[in-house]
Design an enzyme around this catalytic site. Sequence first.
Site, PDB file in Angstrom:
ATOM      1  N   LYS A  33       0.902  -1.410   0.009  1.00 56.45           N
ATOM      2  CA  LYS A  33      -0.017   0.044   0.034  1.00 56.45           C
ATOM      3  C   LYS A  33       0.978   1.398  -0.090  1.00 56.45           C
ATOM      4  O   LYS A  33       0.357   2.412  -0.621  1.00 56.45           O
ATOM      5  CB  LYS A  33      -0.981  -0.048   1.188  1.00 56.45           C
ATOM      6  CG  LYS A  33      -0.333   0.386   2.629  1.00 56.45           C
ATOM      7  CD  LYS A  33      -1.555   0.398   3.585  1.00 56.45           C
ATOM      8  CE  LYS A  33      -0.792   0.826   4.851  1.00 56.45           C
ATOM      9  NZ  LYS A  33      -0.204   2.171   5.091  1.00 56.45           N
ATOM     10  N   THR A  34       1.812   1.219   0.927  1.00 54.38           N
ATOM     11  CA  THR A  34       2.730   2.615   0.858  1.00 54.38           C
ATOM     12  C   THR A  34       3.509   2.750  -0.771  1.00 54.38           C
ATOM     13  O   THR A  34       3.453   3.917  -1.042  1.00 54.38           O
ATOM     14  CB  THR A  34       4.106   2.243   1.790  1.00 54.38           C
ATOM     15  OG1 THR A  34       3.257   1.920   3.133  1.00 54.38           O
ATOM     16  CG2 THR A  34       4.845   3.349   1.851  1.00 54.38           C
ATOM     17  N   ASP A 225      -3.994   7.843   4.768  1.00 57.43           N
ATOM     18  CA  ASP A 225      -3.391   6.595   4.893  1.00 57.43           C
ATOM     19  C   ASP A 225      -3.916   5.960   5.924  1.00 57.43           C
ATOM     20  O   ASP A 225      -4.428   6.759   6.824  1.00 57.43           O
ATOM     21  CB  ASP A 225      -1.930   6.826   5.056  1.00 57.43           C
ATOM     22  CG  ASP A 225      -1.202   5.322   5.102  1.00 57.43           C
ATOM     23  OD1 ASP A 225      -1.642   4.317   4.511  1.00 57.43           O
ATOM     24  OD2 ASP A 225      -0.004   5.392   5.598  1.00 57.43           O
ATOM     25  N   GLU A 226      -4.090   4.513   6.035  1.00 56.59           N
ATOM     26  CA  GLU A 226      -4.638   4.003   7.328  1.00 56.59           C
ATOM     27  C   GLU A 226      -5.971   4.491   7.605  1.00 56.59           C
ATOM     28  O   GLU A 226      -6.372   4.895   8.799  1.00 56.59           O
ATOM     29  CB  GLU A 226      -3.746   4.253   8.525  1.00 56.59           C
ATOM     30  CG  GLU A 226      -2.194   3.665   8.152  1.00 56.59           C
ATOM     31  CD  GLU A 226      -2.275   1.942   8.051  1.00 56.59           C
ATOM     32  OE1 GLU A 226      -3.409   1.433   8.140  1.00 56.59           O
ATOM     33  OE2 GLU A 226      -1.060   1.557   8.135  1.00 56.59           O
ATOM     34  N   GLN A 256      -7.639  -4.419   9.565  1.00 56.14           N
ATOM     35  CA  GLN A 256      -6.813  -4.423  10.298  1.00 56.14           C
ATOM     36  C   GLN A 256      -7.033  -3.061  11.375  1.00 56.14           C
ATOM     37  O   GLN A 256      -6.373  -2.289  11.896  1.00 56.14           O
ATOM     38  CB  GLN A 256      -5.349  -3.865   9.573  1.00 56.14           C
ATOM     39  CG  GLN A 256      -4.944  -5.034   8.912  1.00 56.14           C
ATOM     40  CD  GLN A 256      -3.469  -4.799   8.248  1.00 56.14           C
ATOM     41  OE1 GLN A 256      -2.553  -4.536   8.896  1.00 56.14           O
ATOM     42  NE2 GLN A 256      -3.491  -4.644   6.911  1.00 56.14           N
ATOM     43  N   ARG A 611       1.900 -10.451  10.340  1.00 59.42           N
ATOM     44  CA  ARG A 611       3.299  -9.874  10.754  1.00 59.42           C
ATOM     45  C   ARG A 611       4.408 -10.852  10.285  1.00 59.42           C
ATOM     46  O   ARG A 611       5.649 -10.414   9.909  1.00 59.42           O
ATOM     47  CB  ARG A 611       3.505  -9.404  11.986  1.00 59.42           C
ATOM     48  CG  ARG A 611       2.700  -8.409  12.725  1.00 59.42           C
ATOM     49  CD  ARG A 611       2.423  -7.263  11.830  1.00 59.42           C
ATOM     50  NE  ARG A 611       1.278  -7.372  11.127  1.00 59.42           N
ATOM     51  CZ  ARG A 611       0.953  -6.635  10.155  1.00 59.42           C
ATOM     52  NH1 ARG A 611       1.575  -5.695   9.639  1.00 59.42           N
ATOM     53  NH2 ARG A 611      -0.222  -6.867   9.589  1.00 59.42           N
TER      54      ARG A 611
END
Length: 762
Positions: A33-34, A225-226, A256, A611
């Site tokens: 995503k980044t 973002d997020e 998330q 993770r």
Amino acid sequence: MQKYLEGLNEQQLAAVLHIDGPLMIVAGAGSGKTKVLTTRIAHLIGQGVDPFNILALTFTNKAAAEMKERVEHALGNTEARNLYIGTFHSVFARILRGEATKLGYPSNFTIYDTDDAKSVIKQIVKDMNLDDKHYKPAFIYNRISAAKNSLIDPATYRQDSYIQQEDARSNRPLIADIYESYQKRCFRNGAMDFDDLLFKMFILLSNFPDALAKYQGRFKYILIDEYQDTNLAQYAIIKLLGARYENICVVGDDAQSIYSFRGATVQNILQFQDDYEDAVVIKLEQNYRSTQTILQAANNVIGNNRNQIPKQLWTSNMEGEKILLVRTMTDNDEGKFVADSIKEQQMRNHLANKDFVILYRTNAQSRSFEESLRRHNIPYKLVGGTSFYQRKEIKDYLAYLRVILNPQDEENVKRIINYPARGIGKTTIDRITLRANELDTTFWETISNPDIDGVRSGHTDEFVNMINSFRSAIGKMNAYDLAFQVGKRTGLVKELYDDKSVEGVARYENVQELLNSIKEFTETPDEEGELLDKSLGSYLQQITLLTDADQEKSDDVNAVRLMTIHAAKGLEFPCVFVVGMEENLFPSTMSLYDRADLEEERRLFYVAITRAKERLWITYANSRYRFGNLVQNEPSRFLKEIPPLHVDTTYTGVGARGSVGAVGANFGSQMNQSFDKMPSLKKLADKLASPKPADHTPSADFAADDVSGMEVGMQVEHQKFGFGKILTLEGGANNKIASIDFGSAHGTKKIMLNFAKLRIVK
């Protein structure tokens, strides 16, 4: 094709090339995503959009700096420096500086941090002649913070009947007055607190049309973002800023969303398509991080949530090893197993310390892992938290125990003489110190010697008498019994228990974990099987040696990471240990009776699983000390949601002791030999390995009764364990624990009545 577009997959490219109109990028874990977000910004600039017209909002300064750096690298010029990019709070503070006079603030207004804000609240509570032990600044601050993040000003707070009922139930009806006074005092001081940066930004845009028009025209393209982590205030501000052009791009993953305790609401991302009917939705479902096995397990777990955006992550990575599910006898065994596993993996696969992370639900769980890593001389670093024995509440408690053994320890005497508060202020302490220096004697001798006048008082005499009474019990009580009495008689445990803020609950849990470690110390035989010296002095010596860590090692970047799952979001590691997977711990007790809370716990587990890049261990303990009692645990319900074909239970067994190498193929035969020598252990193991009884179906008229009226001998019904009889009741009114016999199906359970839902059978 522009060079910066190379290497994008089909969905990533579609997200980058979309220019005008609302866009939601549902970015699954490890889907890049980044990269998409930064490439999209670079592409907007490449298509002629002025960087001054782009607003990009993140949740961390680190993420903002990384995005800006990537955009600069992609474009090969300095245009990215003209972007408005940063955290919500930093960007809005920058805007508010220029518009402060509209709101009556100076342009150089002060920004109060949390400690500043609590200090102001503490002074207001004092000025109102209220009890600061009841109107705790931390609690009041959290209430005010939550109100601001929900866009509730003091007047609305006072008029909201639900909020007023909540405050009345907590016996704090004057919070509205404190909130109003707090805002007035901050305004008078020319200061905004952290939450005001959102709240005042909303007021600026809502009450000043010229300011709204200015920034709507300025920010023609907005990227967030997020987005799943935004709260109501952030959501409302974005709606206002983006209303003219609606070129709003949000990036996030509802799976998330794990920060509801901070005010974040998953509904913001779930309702995006309702807010913008013509929104384009692009799902990034290719995962570049994890193995197929880990990813399929994560998909199965999160698939049990009802309230979500459907998606199915996939990867072209290798299938990978199965997830290792490990059961140990105790939480200390769990710590030993993890440390042994890390050591073995390092030798077998040549892995570095930094390749490992240990993830837990609460910070209090770190103790057993810290101790085991230290014994193995494995460098570690706590992320987002203080080392267990360096936490203030733990140091305060241990200071009492050290003063009991050695009252000449001046630093620790000063640390505890007025904690909890007993009317011995800084002026008094300074006067005692000065007198001690004049007489060339110790601080303790100055306050305990009746022949020394001018510094002693009734309060200091009470403190001296209390410490002396503890000292007289050194040879009569073991370490745990004495430590328990210290916590009770000093009021230290009650002080922490009464603080119901998020931080207060964590501190209370940490102190309970300390008591658990002392209890285990007093009850665990040495290697020869004997209970030898279990005195307070022996315990403190062990702790002192254990916590005398090498600072250089603990700060080494090549260190095993220990952190809560919340702190791990956004990170990835080759090897991940998810520990403490037990009912009432993960999911937590507080989440069991509300679907939304339980689904957030499941999202938290999903975050933990994703993770891991290559290897994943999941561990749980059959028993752990809680509130001074050895509690038997059931495996977390979430473990059943992982398909068996993805799980290796070869390592599963009672104890899981010794080196990991001894736990593999030879584990069964070794344990069978041990069981032959210890029939009671075999009986316990058989019991723990027996099939779990079916959960009880509650009666049609089931309704939880007031626990304060329950007595020994009563017949009760539990939603899960069925019908039982109360055998004993222990603890105080606010911390009562009942032993209830639920018959052959579930046996006797120790249940905290404050958290249980029980019906009295008439």
